[in-house]
Design an enzyme around this catalytic site. Sequence first.
Site, PDB file in Angstrom:
ATOM      1  N   CYS A   1       0.841  -1.212   0.000  1.00 51.10           N
ATOM      2  CA  CYS A   1       0.000   0.000   0.000  1.00 51.10           C
ATOM      3  C   CYS A   1       0.875   1.260   0.000  1.00 51.10           C
ATOM      4  CB  CYS A   1      -0.906  -0.065   1.231  1.00 51.10           C
ATOM      5  SG  CYS A   1      -1.633   1.497   1.746  1.00 51.10           S
TER       6      CYS A   1
ATOM      7  N   CYS B   1       0.285   3.742   2.849  1.00 51.06           N
ATOM      8  CA  CYS B   1       0.763   3.137   4.107  1.00 51.06           C
ATOM      9  C   CYS B   1       2.254   3.385   4.282  1.00 51.06           C
ATOM     10  CB  CYS B   1       0.503   1.631   4.129  1.00 51.06           C
ATOM     11  SG  CYS B   1      -1.239   1.190   4.014  1.00 51.06           S
TER      12      CYS B   1
END
Length: 103
Positions: A28, A31
């Site tokens: 991600c 993230c």
Amino acid sequence: MAVALTKETFNESVQNGVALVDFWAPWCGPCKMQLPIVEELSTELEGKATIAKINVDEQPELASQFGVMSIPTLILFKDGQPVDKMVGVQSKDALKNKIQGQL
């Protein structure tokens, strides 16, 4: 350093005091932007609050339990109960203010 939680260690880690839990995954992009902020907070707030992370690929039960639909999702716990949920990348100041508001 932020503590990596599993379903076995989760309850023990959040049941007392204030804990910020970052639900993330290695693939991600956002993230990866959030992680250094979470790590900085874990150093700054050591001994005051628990800063933890949960890899949603490895712990799908926890992600499901807290209704995590998109990542990063950060959930703030106070004595084991979720008190705030933030979706998307959060600034260090915003997170720190929310944590300190619960201390």
